[in-house]
Scaffold this active site. Structure first.
Site, PDB file in Angstrom:
ATOM      1  N   SER A  99       0.826  -1.217   0.000  1.00 35.46           N
ATOM      2  CA  SER A  99       0.000   0.000   0.000  1.00 35.46           C
ATOM      3  C   SER A  99       0.856   1.261   0.000  1.00 35.46           C
ATOM      4  O   SER A  99       0.429   2.303  -0.490  1.00 35.46           O
ATOM      5  CB  SER A  99      -0.925   0.009   1.218  1.00 35.46           C
ATOM      6  OG  SER A  99      -1.850  -1.039   1.123  1.00 35.46           O
ATOM      7  N   ASP A 281      -8.410  -4.788   3.339  1.00 33.62           N
ATOM      8  CA  ASP A 281      -7.099  -5.422   3.142  1.00 33.62           C
ATOM      9  C   ASP A 281      -6.752  -6.366   4.296  1.00 33.62           C
ATOM     10  O   ASP A 281      -6.248  -7.474   4.080  1.00 33.62           O
ATOM     11  CB  ASP A 281      -6.039  -4.319   3.037  1.00 33.62           C
ATOM     12  CG  ASP A 281      -4.639  -4.863   2.800  1.00 33.62           C
ATOM     13  OD1 ASP A 281      -4.429  -5.501   1.765  1.00 33.62           O
ATOM     14  OD2 ASP A 281      -3.770  -4.643   3.659  1.00 33.62           O
TER      15      ASP A 281
HETATM   16 ZN   LIG Z   1      -2.001  -5.359   2.853  1.00 31.76          ZN
END
Ligand SMILES: [Zn+2]
Length: 468
Positions: A99, A281
């Site tokens: 990310s 996530d």
């Molecule tokens: Zn991640």
């Protein structure tokens, strides 16, 4: 109302075939190219972090079961006035981004190595977009369910060689980002920071209101806010929904988004607001279907709120996407002619805890055993572990050796995901990010910039050209 904003509700408002026919006639006269060029006064950039394509599909089915309605994102994909595209997601050093590199590409315009926030491989720094825009008098905001200093918000507002230096990222937002809402008190509070410095005071001196609970946020009229609702990440939505106290003290992503937009939409300044569903996530990393899907629906609620609030505005661009895939989950066919799949999938509605919260209970237990584990999973996830599954899970949680078949899935989360999948039908490719491009939907002026395949570092140029 411009025709590009004509949603289902507007059709309903017309009532009767006569009204619909009249609207059709007016559309055929005014029809514009989807997302035609026009002045942009605000961009709302929405990120369901780590959302593989399969999550969108499963969330659609899950929403129909628990809310008896389509997801707003699904409707947006079907909307001919919105633009569809794919986000290319690689980082400077890997086909598979994290990310930090993904958000740096969007926010700083350069591909960087994984784990780096706006520091290029040659050591030079890229200017984060919110710093650039603040120097030009724009309004800026970051809203997330993760820590506010986590990689995705940080890529828009900070520079740091290492994404994990969140205590160094925290003070960088002061005077750069007007509205900051999320988790991460431990990177601001002197009693919790590793250097005991008070990062909150930097904000308070700069005119920010500091807020720690939902009720105060909902009443606030401040134009500069640092709202931190947890020491770490905000709780998973499945936990917020199943714990009345958490629901009282923690705002939803939709509420935080509404707060920021209430200011930005009615001000005179151009703005850029990033809204992140950060725990989508984390649900994927944990192979936790209930954690993942309830957070995806919370993200979708925020999207619905955003689209409702900009209804009738033709100067606001909304872009919805993800930074990378993660664990690529999907519902597999089970039973004769796949006849068991629907009932299996509905089993997720009986899960009342994230793996994170459930394993928190495990960690606090005085005495543990495979039987304790079997009972815990039955109470929280509503399925029964087989004795050999309980034994393997117990071994993984007590750091004893157990058979390794897939190194991606050789941990407690990977095992839980597989065992739950025997009941829910959901399979996972691993417990880490994937290289796939991600879905983009865009609506509003200049949306066509986000059609086709968009390299992630090109997004920055659009921000600069539209708001700089
Ligand atoms: Zn991640």
């Amino acid at each position: 109302m411009s025709d590009s904003r004509m949603g289902r509700r507007d059709w309903m408002k017309l009532g009767g075939l006569g009204g619909a026919a009249a609207m059709l006639a007016s559309c055929s006269q005014q029809k514009k190219t989807p997302g035609a060029a026009g002045e942009v006064n605000g961009i709302i950039f929405m990120v369901a972090d780590g959302m593989s394509h399969g999550v969108l599909t499963m969330a659609e089915n899950f929403s129909k079961i628990v809310h008896q309605r389509e997801t707003r994102w699904w409707q947006l994909i079907a909307d001919s006035s919105a633009v569809r595209g794919l986000m290319e997601t690689s980082s400077a050093n890997s086909f598979v981004t994290d990310s930090a590199a993904a958000s740096s590409a969007w926010g700083g315009g350069s591909k960087v190595n994984n784990r780096s926030i706006n520091v290029r491989p040659d050591g030079t720094e890229a200017e984060p977009i919110l710093r650039f825009l603040k120097q030009r008098g724009r309004r800026t905001g970051l809203v997330t369910t993760a820590t506010i200093t986590h990689a995705t918000p940080a890529g828009f507002g900070a520079v740091s060689e290492k994404r994990d230096d969140e205590h160094l990222i925290a003070p960088q937002y002061a005077g750069v980002v007007d509205i900051l809402l999320g988790g991460g008190r431990r990177f601001f509070d002197p009693g919790k920071r590793i250097d005991s410095r008070d990062a909150r005071s930097v904000f308070i001196k700069n005119g920010y209101e500091y807020i720690e609970d939902r009720e105060t946020l909902l009443k606030s009229k401040s134009r500069k806010v640092l709202g931190l609702f947890s020491d770490g990440h905000l709780p998973f939505e499945v936990d917020r929904l199943n714990d009345a106290a958490l629901g009282q003290t923690t705002p939803s992503l939709s509420e935080m988004s509404e707060f920021a937009l209430n200011d930005f939409l009615y001000g005179n300044e151009k703005f850029l607001l990033q809204i992140e569903g950060g725990r989508v996530d984390h649900g994927a990393h944990s192979n936790d279907a209930a954690g993942l899907l309830w957070d995806q629906l919370a993200f979708d609620d925020a999207l619905a709120k955003v689209l409702e609030m900009i209804d009738g505005r033709d100067d606001i661009l909304v872009v919805v996407t993800s930074d990378h895939g993660n664990a690529n989950p999907g519902l597999n066919g089970t039973g004769k002619e796949y006849g068991n799949s629907n009932d299996a999938f509905k089993g997720i509605t009986r899960m009342t805890s994230s793996y994170e919260r459930m394993l928190g209970e495990w960690n606090q237990a005085k005495e543990v055993s495979p039987e304790f584990l079997t009972d815990l999973v039955q109470r929280k996830l509503a399925f029964k572990l087989k004795p050999e599954e309980a034994a393997a899970l117990f071994a993984s949680l007590t750091e004893k050796p157990f058979i390794e078949w897939s190194n991606q899935l050789h941990n407690a989360h990977g095992l839980l995901g597989q065992f739950a999948g025997n009941h829910t039908g959901i399979g996972w490719t691993g417990t880490s990010h994937t290289s796939d491009p991600t879905m983009i939907s865009a609506i509003g002026p200049q949306a066509e910039r986000f059609s086709g395949i968009v390299p992630n570092h090109e997004v920055h140029r659009h921000f600069v050209e539209l708001l700089g």
